[in-house]
Each structure stands twice: as structure tokens, then as C-alpha cells.
Design a protein around this motif. Structure first.
Motif, PDB file in Angstrom:
ATOM      1  N   GLY A 108      58.197   1.090 -16.518  1.00 31.93           N
ATOM      2  CA  GLY A 108      58.269   1.651 -15.174  1.00 31.93           C
ATOM      3  C   GLY A 108      56.951   2.093 -14.600  1.00 31.93           C
ATOM      4  N   ARG A 109      55.925   2.101 -15.412  1.00 36.46           N
ATOM      5  CA  ARG A 109      54.594   2.479 -14.955  1.00 36.46           C
ATOM      6  C   ARG A 109      53.578   1.645 -15.715  1.00 36.46           C
ATOM      7  N   GLY A 110      52.320   1.759 -15.339  1.00 38.53           N
ATOM      8  CA  GLY A 110      51.268   1.067 -16.080  1.00 38.53           C
ATOM      9  C   GLY A 110      51.401  -0.442 -16.018  1.00 38.53           C
ATOM     10  N   GLU A 111      51.139  -1.100 -17.127  1.00 35.49           N
ATOM     11  CA  GLU A 111      51.107  -2.565 -17.161  1.00 35.49           C
ATOM     12  C   GLU A 111      52.456  -3.178 -16.814  1.00 35.49           C
ATOM     13  N   GLY A 112      53.537  -2.550 -17.269  1.00 36.32           N
ATOM     14  CA  GLY A 112      54.853  -3.102 -16.969  1.00 36.32           C
ATOM     15  C   GLY A 112      55.121  -3.145 -15.479  1.00 36.32           C
ATOM     16  N   VAL A 114      52.818  -3.142 -13.089  1.00 39.91           N
ATOM     17  CA  VAL A 114      51.887  -4.112 -12.486  1.00 39.91           C
ATOM     18  C   VAL A 114      52.469  -5.521 -12.572  1.00 39.91           C
ATOM     19  N   ARG A 115      53.000  -5.873 -13.725  1.00 38.86           N
ATOM     20  CA  ARG A 115      53.573  -7.217 -13.898  1.00 38.86           C
ATOM     21  C   ARG A 115      54.738  -7.443 -12.945  1.00 38.86           C
ATOM     22  N   ASP A 116      55.607  -6.428 -12.829  1.00 37.62           N
ATOM     23  CA  ASP A 116      56.760  -6.565 -11.938  1.00 37.62           C
ATOM     24  C   ASP A 116      56.324  -6.661 -10.481  1.00 37.62           C
ATOM     25  N   VAL A 140      48.336 -11.183 -12.982  1.00 35.99           N
ATOM     26  CA  VAL A 140      48.174  -9.843 -13.548  1.00 35.99           C
ATOM     27  C   VAL A 140      46.708  -9.596 -13.888  1.00 35.99           C
ATOM     28  N   GLN A 141      46.025 -10.648 -14.369  1.00 33.33           N
ATOM     29  CA  GLN A 141      44.626 -10.494 -14.738  1.00 33.33           C
ATOM     30  C   GLN A 141      43.751 -10.174 -13.529  1.00 33.33           C
TER      31      GLN A 141
END
Length: 302
Positions: A108-112, A114-116, A140-141
């Protein structure tokens, strides 16, 4: 609430967005005469160990918890609702419990998140999206190149510098809150259901009526009106919540009465808390449970 507050079950520390370290919040609770204190930082278990240690020193019962953000993107509501998940202190010594909980929260935060958000932008504005504005899919990169802790600013930089969107209005069209690609922070309700169904927690829908608070201040924040919450409530019931936060600084007496009727209808325990963040605007010890109500709540914790 008509009786002395015995337990204040909704509070935040510096582990998320509160002003006070866990130890200081516990000392304040003792000074106020509280007998039990819930520590429920946003989407993190950090701070609970310190709070429990301070509670032992101050002879205050600490109820460990997490306030989990659940995101929605629907025609009638885009934003998040919050779910308080409480559990016994012994769970913090169970590595499998902690790791499972944290792995879901990380989505729900951070990298996850960002991907969503990248995936949602591509679905709407990518070359094959419904409203193609990008020459290629956002990666994502592209975002990670700027920061491991990405914000909206980093998305804007990536769109401008890597995908060639020079118009700020178009960038805002892609990443603004009104964008069809906007995705609020938090996990999906299905992931929240996974917490409830896989882990030994008691889940409570937080401040259901705060979005209809008639006064000014921070308790209302950006939450939806109670009519929207009522529309979504059956989904939380199906997911497995066991309680409703009835006593809350942003709930009028009318709201409390309505929420009690919901609790009776769905056989949910009643909870309450101050949602403390600071000493002035959202202080400790202004809402909570009586001793008898606390005993009923505590009996529901696995």
C-alpha cells in the motif's frame, strides 16, 4: 460518551505521523488516568515494542494495533477508508506473523504503490490506453531512478524528463487527484481481507462517520460522508471486520447512535479512541471506552 474513559484505543506516535514517541504517549496516558491505550500507527508495526515496554513500566495495558489504509477508486468515491487491526502482544514475537503483516502493508505504500500507480497510468494514458498521451509505457525504473521513496514530484519529473511531457497541465492531467489514473495510497480491500482471514487480528472500521463531521478541524480530513461508508460497509462485513469505532471526536451523538445500530445489526463490537496525533488539535484522552466496553472488546482479540 456518558462514562469515564477507561481505554483510548486509537492513537499515533512518531512511528507514523504522531508528534510523540511511544514512551511519551504512554506517560501522558498515565497522567490522564487511562488504564489501557491502543497504539495504532498508520500502516506500520514500528513503535509497538517500545510502547509495550513503556506500558509495563507505567502499569498501563497497551493494545497493539495498526491503522491500515484501504484504497478505493470508484465512480462515487476515490480515496481511502481505514481499518484498525488489533492483536495480542505475543504476536510481535512471532516472526511469521510480523513478516506476513508487513508484506501485505508494503503493497500500500513504497515500491508496491509505485508499481500499482505506474500500471494504472499505463492502462489509461499509455500507447495502448484509453486516452493515450505517452509515447511509451511508463516504467517503475523511470521513477526509481529519482528516489527509492517516490512522491508525486518524482512522477512529474519522470513524465517530463523521460517521457517528454513538457506541458505541466498535461502532467497534472496524468497524475493529479482528479486524473482517471489517480490511485490513492493503501492496499486493496481484498488485501485487507487477507489480513483479517489469515492473521489472528480483530479488525475494526475506523471513524466511519468522520467524513460527515459538521465542525471544523482535522477529524474530518478527506474522508467520505457517512452515506458512502454505509454503501461500502457490507464489503467490510464480508471481509471479516469484527468491530466499529463508535466513540470518536469527529462523531456527533447522532452518529454514535447510528453506528451503534449498525454494530447491533452486524453483531460487531464497539470501540473508540481519540486518534491522538498531537497535544492541541488532536489530543489524547478525549474519546474511548468504559471499562465494561473495553472488556467486551478485549474478549474479541484472538
Amino acid at each position: 460518551m456518558g462514562s469515564k474513559i477507561f481505554a483510548d484505543l486509537h492513537n499515533h506516535t512518531t512511528a507514523s505521523d504522531g508528534d510523540f514517541p511511544p514512551e511519551k504517549l504512554v506517560k501522558q496516558a498515565r497522567a490522564l488516568g487511562l488504564k489501557a491505550l491502543g497504539i495504532t500507527d498508520h500502516d506500520t508495526l514500528n513503535g509497538l515494542t517500545k510502547a509495550l515496554r513503556a506500558g509495563d513500566d507505567s502499569q498501563i495495558e497497551i493494545i497493539p494495533g495498526v491503522e491500515v489504509s484501504i484504497r478505493f477508486k470508484r465512480p462515487y468515491f476515490t480515496g481511502s477508508l481505514h481499518m484498525l487491526c488489533y492483536f495480542s502482544r505475543e504476536r510481535l514475537s512471532d516472526d511469521s506473523f510480523v513478516q506476513a503483516f508487513e508484506s501485505i502493508l508494503a503493497q500500500g505504500r513504497g515500491e508496491g504503490l509505485v508499481r500499482d500507480r505506474v500500471a494504472q497510468i499505463n492502462r489509461v494514458f499509455g500507447p495502448k490506453g484509453g486516452s493515450p498521451l505517452l509515447k511509451r509505457d511508463l516504467l517503475v525504473q523511470d521513477i526509481a531512478d529519482y528516489s527509492p521513496n517516490a512522491t508525486r514530484r518524482h512522477f512529474a519529473l519522470a513524465l517530463a524528463e523521460k517521457l517528454g511531457l513538457g506541458d505541466k497541465e498535461i502532467i497534472n492531467q496524468v497524475i493529479g487527484n482528479d486524473s482517471p489514473a489517480y490511485l490513492p495510497s493503501g492496499i486493496e480491500l481484498s488485501q485487507g481481507a487477507a489480513i483479517i482471514q489469515r492473521l489472528p487480528v480483530v479488525a475494526v472500521l475506523a471513524h466511519p462517520a468522520a467524513g460527515s463531521f459538521p465542525g471544523k478541524g482535522h477529524y474530518k480530513e478527506v474522508l467520505p460522508p457517512i452515506e458512502v461508508v454505509e454503501k461500502i460497509l457490507p464489503e467490510f462485513i464480508e471481509a471479516g471486520i469484527k468491530g466499529l469505532e463508535v466513540y470518536y471526536p469527529g462523531h456527533t451523538q447522532e452518529h454514535q447512535d447510528l453506528l451503534k445500530s449498525w454494530a447491533k445489526k452486524y453483531n460487531l463490537v464497539v470501540t473508540g479512541g481519540s486518534d491522538c496525533h498531537d497535544a492541541i488539535e488532536r489530543p489524547l484522552g478525549v474519546s474511548g471506552l468504559s471499562q465494561s466496553e473495553f472488556n467486551l472488546f478485549k474478549g474479541a482479540i484472538p
